[in-house]
Design a protein around this motif. Structure first.
Motif, short mmCIF file in Angstrom:
data_model
loop_
_atom_site.label_atom_id
_atom_site.label_comp_id
_atom_site.label_asym_id
_atom_site.label_seq_id
_atom_site.Cartn_x
_atom_site.Cartn_y
_atom_site.Cartn_z
N GLU A 293 0.74 -1.09 -0.04
CA GLU A 293 0.04 -0.05 0.08
C GLU A 293 1.02 1.35 0.03
O GLU A 293 0.63 2.26 -0.49
N LYS A 296 1.92 2.34 -3.55
CA LYS A 296 0.85 2.87 -4.35
C LYS A 296 0.82 4.45 -3.59
O LYS A 296 0.58 5.29 -4.63
N MET A 324 -1.82 -5.97 -6.85
CA MET A 324 -1.78 -4.62 -6.99
C MET A 324 -1.19 -4.29 -8.24
O MET A 324 -1.91 -3.47 -9.27
#
Ligand SMILES: Cc1cc2nc3c(=O)[nH]c(=O)nc-3n(C[C@H](O)[C@H](O)[C@H](O)COP(=O)(O)OP(=O)(O)OC[C@H]3O[C@@H](n4cnc5c(N)ncnc54)[C@H](O)[C@@H]3O)c2cc1C
Ligand code: FES
Length: 342
Positions: A293, A296, A324
């Motif tokens: 995460e 990103k 992802m």
């Protein structure tokens, strides 16, 4: 005395010699034959083959790399089968990209140093009598006393004339292999077989490199970083080094990266802790959350699609990263290189 048998590949006609204590896969790679594989330890199933003629001994009948359908069809794992005579095999995949640049070899090295990086992660240095030849990001198999089957561990250093193979290994609770390693004393011999692995640094690619490591996945990511700095053709290529750990006491790697030329400029260290409670209790003021995460959050989507990715760590982390990058962000598959620490 060890005997050798002939292995013939049905599709290509390639023929190689396999010692009676070596596997169908590894002897092929030693001979420079492009046989597909990933983990080398019976888990991924990439080395499946059909035995057309001959007989083999299966080292690990229950290996998870085969599903019931494979077993029903008589498929086998190249990394788990040792020949009992001459064989004709039909591998599922034949591909020149698997031909090794440094052919793997077996040797006995001396454990010359150990160093604690965290409460459960330790660096081990094994010295061979010959130069150490491998690409940044590759791994070797270690055979450990009293442990069934070898274990795969990635090197954290780069090729060198001194014959040094550095590993960074996490002690897994009740783990047979990592437990045996942590019991070894400096001066003892370690049986090594390598190098292996396809998640190595592509020095010909000049896109920004993004390394994503978690826990014991630090080793190959450090090797990639060191490989970039050692290769002058990669001068100027940026490196964003994401490292995920659970709590403050699990964090490591910054000191090793800081020692590299370009740290803080071309090389960025971007750690994150996944356990918010532990992070707060430990006075952590940096990023909190799962490491994929953070990738990103830190890099805009249009830039992410122009990066080259290397990622290693526990399967749950690799699955999240792949989901992802490949699934959500549509990064091209040939820009993502990974080893799942099955
Ligand atoms: C490519 C790759 C690179 C890796 N790099 C690192 C690294 O740099 N650092 C690190 O800490 N870890 C790394 N690992 C994970 C490591 O190989 C071990 O899985 C981990 O240390 C746990 O092993 P263990 O023996 O302690 O645990 P255990 O639970 O005892 O064993 C786990 C693994 O051993 C294998 N195994 C179990 N039984 C058998 C058997 N009978 N015959 C053959 N194999 C068997 C299986 O692959 C299983 O997943 C890597 C794994 C892979 C695949
Ligand atoms: S390479 Fe044989 S199962 Fe993964």
């Amino acid at each position: 005395m060890s005997k050798a048998f002939s292995i013939r590949v049905q599709q290509s006609g390639a023929e190689y010699s396999c010692a009676d204590d070596d596997t169908v896969l590894r002897s092929g790679l030693r001979a420079g034959v492009g046989l597909s594989y990933e983990c080398n330890v019976g888990s991924c199933g990439t080395c499946k083959f059909e035995l057309i003629e001959g007989e083999v001994h299966n080292l690990w009948e229950e290996a998870p790399g085969l599903n019931p359908r494979d077993r029903q069809r008589g498929r086998m794992l190249g990394c788990q089968c040792v020949p009992l005579g001459d064989c004709l095999i039909k591998p599922m995949i034949i591909d020149d990209s698997f031909v090794p640049t440094d052919r793997p070899r077996r040797f006995s090295g001396e454990l010359i140093a150990v160093r604690d990086l965290t409460h459960d992660i330790r660096e081990f240095t094994v010295k061979d009598s010959q130069a150490a030849g491998f690409r940044p990001g590759q791994y070797a198999l270690l055979y450990l006393p009293g442990v069934a089957g070898p274990r795969a561990y990635s090197m954290s250093n780069i090729r060198n004339a001194q014959g040094l193979w550095d590993f960074i290994i996490r002690k897994v609770p009740n783990g047979a292999g990592s437990g045996a390693l942590f019991d070894l004393q400096v001066g003892e011999q370690v049986q090594v077989d390598g190098p292996y692995g396809l998640a190595y640094l592509r020095t010909e690619v000049k896109r920004t490199v993004v390394c994503i490591g978690g826990g014991s996945g630090l080793a190959p990511m450090l090797s990639i970083a060191r490989g970039m700095v050692a290769d002058s053709t990669m001068d100027g290529v940026k490196l964003k080094f994401f490292y995920g750990a659970r709590g403050p006491r699990d964090l490591c790697g910054e000191a090793e990266l800081k020692a590299l030329a370009g740290f803080g400029d071309r090389i960025e260290f971007l750690p994150a802790l996944s356990d918010a409670a532990e992070a707060t209790a430990g006075g952590w003021t940096g990023d909190v959350g799962f490491i994929h995460e953070q990738v990103k959050a830190r890099i805009p989507t249009d830039q992410l699609q122009e990066c080259e990715f290397y990622t290693c760590g526990p399967p749950v982390m690799i699955n999240a990263v792949m989901q992802m990058l490949g699934g959500e962000l549509k990064v091209l598959p040939d820009r993502i290189h990974y080893d799942s620490f099955v």
